[in-house]
Design an enzyme around this catalytic site. Structure first.
Site, PDB file in Angstrom:
ATOM      1  N   LYS A  85     -29.140  19.423  -6.623  1.00 36.50           N
ATOM      2  CA  LYS A  85     -29.479  18.486  -5.956  1.00 36.50           C
ATOM      3  C   LYS A  85     -30.261  18.437  -5.300  1.00 36.50           C
ATOM      4  O   LYS A  85     -31.350  19.009  -5.305  1.00 36.50           O
ATOM      5  CB  LYS A  85     -28.268  18.791  -4.641  1.00 36.50           C
ATOM      6  CG  LYS A  85     -27.348  17.917  -3.624  1.00 36.50           C
ATOM      7  CD  LYS A  85     -26.247  17.466  -4.164  1.00 36.50           C
ATOM      8  CE  LYS A  85     -25.999  16.333  -3.411  1.00 36.50           C
ATOM      9  NZ  LYS A  85     -24.725  15.784  -4.053  1.00 36.50           N
ATOM     10  N   THR A 139     -15.998   7.526  -8.357  1.00 31.86           N
ATOM     11  CA  THR A 139     -16.568   9.154  -6.700  1.00 31.86           C
ATOM     12  C   THR A 139     -14.682   8.495  -6.554  1.00 31.86           C
ATOM     13  O   THR A 139     -13.959   9.336  -6.249  1.00 31.86           O
ATOM     14  CB  THR A 139     -17.269   8.864  -6.052  1.00 31.86           C
ATOM     15  OG1 THR A 139     -18.123   8.991  -6.582  1.00 31.86           O
ATOM     16  CG2 THR A 139     -16.822  10.281  -4.756  1.00 31.86           C
TER      17      THR A 139
HETATM   18  P1  NAD Z   1     -22.376   6.220   1.892  1.00 31.90           P
HETATM   19  O1  NAD Z   1     -23.460   6.463   2.113  1.00 31.90           O
HETATM   20  O2  NAD Z   1     -22.148   5.585   0.484  1.00 31.90           O
HETATM   21  O3  NAD Z   1     -21.265   6.394   2.759  1.00 31.90           O
HETATM   22  C1  NAD Z   1     -20.695   7.976   4.058  1.00 31.90           C
HETATM   23  C2  NAD Z   1     -19.675   7.188   4.799  1.00 31.90           C
HETATM   24  O4  NAD Z   1     -19.824   7.999   5.934  1.00 31.90           O
HETATM   25  C3  NAD Z   1     -21.137   5.765   6.219  1.00 31.90           C
HETATM   26  O5  NAD Z   1     -19.805   5.117   5.472  1.00 31.90           O
HETATM   27  C4  NAD Z   1     -21.074   6.302   6.716  1.00 31.90           C
HETATM   28  O6  NAD Z   1     -21.085   6.023   7.968  1.00 31.90           O
HETATM   29  C5  NAD Z   1     -19.961   7.925   6.978  1.00 31.90           C
HETATM   30  N1  NAD Z   1     -20.624   8.917   8.202  1.00 31.90           N
HETATM   31  C6  NAD Z   1     -21.356   9.304   8.182  1.00 31.90           C
HETATM   32  N2  NAD Z   1     -21.925  10.134   8.909  1.00 31.90           N
HETATM   33  C7  NAD Z   1     -20.556  10.255   9.508  1.00 31.90           C
HETATM   34  C8  NAD Z   1     -20.224  10.850  10.848  1.00 31.90           C
HETATM   35  N3  NAD Z   1     -20.318  11.970  11.466  1.00 31.90           N
HETATM   36  N4  NAD Z   1     -18.344  10.871  10.914  1.00 31.90           N
HETATM   37  C9  NAD Z   1     -17.993   9.827  10.037  1.00 31.90           C
HETATM   38  N5  NAD Z   1     -18.374   8.467   8.948  1.00 31.90           N
HETATM   39  C10 NAD Z   1     -20.240   9.665   8.964  1.00 31.90           C
HETATM   40  O7  NAD Z   1     -21.872   8.015   1.289  1.00 31.90           O
HETATM   41  P2  NAD Z   1     -21.203   8.808   0.077  1.00 31.90           P
HETATM   42  O8  NAD Z   1     -21.509   8.397  -1.219  1.00 31.90           O
HETATM   43  O9  NAD Z   1     -19.584   7.896  -0.084  1.00 31.90           O
HETATM   44  O10 NAD Z   1     -20.857  10.113   0.300  1.00 31.90           O
HETATM   45  C11 NAD Z   1     -20.125  10.827   1.287  1.00 31.90           C
HETATM   46  C12 NAD Z   1     -19.655  12.428   0.598  1.00 31.90           C
HETATM   47  O11 NAD Z   1     -18.779  11.733  -0.442  1.00 31.90           O
HETATM   48  C13 NAD Z   1     -21.034  13.026   0.528  1.00 31.90           C
HETATM   49  O12 NAD Z   1     -20.249  13.950   0.772  1.00 31.90           O
HETATM   50  C14 NAD Z   1     -20.739  13.116  -0.800  1.00 31.90           C
HETATM   51  O13 NAD Z   1     -21.588  14.208  -0.974  1.00 31.90           O
HETATM   52  C15 NAD Z   1     -20.029  12.948  -1.426  1.00 31.90           C
HETATM   53  N6  NAD Z   1     -19.970  12.626  -2.473  1.00 31.90           N
HETATM   54  C16 NAD Z   1     -20.746  11.169  -3.484  1.00 31.90           C
HETATM   55  C17 NAD Z   1     -20.126  11.092  -4.315  1.00 31.90           C
HETATM   56  C18 NAD Z   1     -21.181   9.814  -4.666  1.00 31.90           C
HETATM   57  O14 NAD Z   1     -21.020   9.595  -6.136  1.00 31.90           O
HETATM   58  N7  NAD Z   1     -21.594   8.559  -3.811  1.00 31.90           N
HETATM   59  C19 NAD Z   1     -20.035  11.929  -5.592  1.00 31.90           C
HETATM   60  C20 NAD Z   1     -19.317  13.137  -4.847  1.00 31.90           C
HETATM   61  C21 NAD Z   1     -19.519  13.475  -3.284  1.00 31.90           C
END
Ligand code: NAD
Length: 427
Positions: free
Chosen positions: A104, A188
């Site tokens: 990571k 995802t």
């Molecule tokens: P992203 O940046 O696309 O979206 C994040 C979202 O979370 C946004 O809508 C933001 O406004 C919201 N957010 C941020 N802080 C917040 C809070 N305190 N309360 C509520 N909402 C909040 O990110 P993503 O890629 O969707 O990632 C989200 C989660 O999924 C993370 O934990 C990430 O590690 C996990 N994840 C992502 C992927 C991927 O392929 N993008 C894969 C596996 C896991």
């Protein structure tokens, strides 16, 4: 946010490891991150000054293959969080059976305060610092919170400029025109959606009678909400970092997303073509969203949002962890006692790394797959992983998280066994 996130991640390894009678060799491997690179990243700002940002990359474990994991841009990024996320990637790749170890990375930055050109320079600065630490057969970054396909494209470009050759397999989640895979953008969310379909099927529920609340409306949260709504589920609550909305009648996810694109906030709207109008709703906070009376709660933002303080108030019967680590280990027990069934992050959000693996495989082959092929392969791998975890859960009376970790311990343990263990050398 929980500052002991890595301790929390290790505590699951030790408690599940002891329960599953995992060998010391496997546990030792999982207690010790392989390598961590920390660097100050200089960036020329638009006003001519130079600012320095903290950048991290952790290779947690590469027993099963080159390490793999996203890069996060967030003000709360720190070394302990990066290690925890890299450990979860190690477990996740082993659960799904991907030929990868876990890694990571992240930069401590609030990207909302930077201009697009500053973000580009920051992304390139990260790759200049990490260039000897990443590579298609070494460690392969991907998008995570507040990073996206365009940023991956800049990073791949910088790596290729440094190495003076094309190397699209160095990074996944790139734009399709720059060597990305069809189907990576929503992978995802799609992986989580496929897990939910399996769950609903096993429990004889119907999408039409199942309500859903989603915390976080980015790549993971938006796509799982969209796919669920298209399948007939009712999405009754949605939030992002600025707060959320609730309506017992449910929202049209595509309309809410469209409005968020133009206004940067979650608004309760229904859109017909270009005309959007407000729909009846209640404004809620992120804390309230977690405690909404929905059948399925999907935390899809950041780690540590369900803790021992609020776990008893969670009303959802099912939790699907699209975010990494949204439920602290101390909250697991409280939820289990309440009868909440939880699909853990290391399974629920594995669709992203699975299609990243497809992207890497296509890059190495120099051959592109159709969207249908990507979807079919993803479906096959997610259903397979879900059913293996589910069978262990049923046969051995384990939580789904324990069952998933058990599968990962077995795959990592077999690899360690093949290298030789204390028992082997002393027999
Ligand atoms: P992203 O940046 O696309 O979206 C994040 C979202 O979370 C946004 O809508 C933001 O406004 C919201 N957010 C941020 N802080 C917040 C809070 N305190 N309360 C509520 N909402 C909040 O990110 P993503 O890629 O969707 O990632 C989200 C989660 O999924 C993370 O934990 C990430 O590690 C996990 N994840 C992502 C992927 C991927 O392929 N993008 C894969 C596996 C896991």
């Amino acid at each position: 946010m929980n500052t002991d996130v890595y301790e929390n991640a290790l505590s699951r390894i030790s408690s599940y490891g002891v329960k599953a009678k995992v060998s010391d060799e496997v546990l030792d491997a999982l207690y010790h991150p392989k390598a961590m690179l920390t660097s100050s990243l200089p960036v020329r700002m638009d006003n001519g000054s130079t600012q320095y940002f903290e950048g991290y990359r952790c290779h947690y474990n590469n027993l099963l293959g080159p390490t793999k994991g996203g890069v996060r841009f967030h003000p709360l990024v720190n070394a302990e969080e990066v290690k925890a996320l890299a450990l979860w990637m190690t477990v996740k790749c082993a659960v799904v059976g991907l030929p990868y170890g876990g890694a990571k990375g992240g930069i401590k930055v609030d990207p909302k305060t930077l201009s697009p050109m500053e973000i580009e320079r920051l992304s390139r600065s990260y790759v200049r610092a990490m260039a000897d630490f990443i590579g298609p057969q070494v460690d392969i970054p991907a998008p995570d919170v507040y990073t996206n396909a365009r940023i991956m494209g800049w990073m791949a470009d910088e790596y290729e400029a440094i190495s003076r050759k094309k190397a699209p397999g160095v990074i996944t989640g790139k734009p399709v025109n720059l060597g990305g895979s069809l189907g990576r953008e929503d992978a995802t969310g799609r992986g989580a959606y496929l897990c939910i379909l399996e769950l609903v099927n096993k429990l004889n529920l119907t999408p039409e009678s199942t309500t859903v609340a989603v915390q976080g409306f980015g790549n993971g949260g938006y796509n799982v909400a969209r796919l669920l709504q298209e399948a007939g589920f009712k999405i009754i609550a949605i939030s992002d970092s600025k707060g959320g909305i609730y309506s017992s009648k449910g929202f049209d996810v595509a309309s809410v997303y469209k409005q968020k694109q133009s206004s940067s906030r979650i608004t309760a709207v229904y859109c017909e073509q270009s005309v959007c109008h407000q729909v009846e709703h209640t404004q809620i906070t992120n804390e309230e969203l977690l405690e909404i009376d929905a059948d399925i709660l999907i935390p899809a933002a950041l780690e540590g949002v369900i803790t021992k303080e609020n776990a008893a108030n969670i009303k959802a019967r099912f939790i699907v962890e699209v975010a990494n680590g949204p439920v602290e280990s101390e909250a697991d027990k409280i939820l289990e006692e309440k009868g909440t069934l939880l699909i853990p992050d290391v399974l629920a959000n594995a669709g992203g790394v699975t299609v990243s693996y497809f992207e890497w495989a296509q890059n190495l082959q120099g051959y592109s797959w159709t969207l249908e092929e990507v979807h079919n392969r993803l479906e096959q791998m997610m259903r397979n992983a879900f059913n293996q975890v589910w069978d262990q859960h049923k046969e051995n009376n384990l939580s789904l998280r324990e069952a998933a970790y058990g599968l990962a311990f077995k795959r990592l343990g077999d690899a360690i066994e093949l290298h030789g263990t204390r028992d082997y050398f002393n027999s």
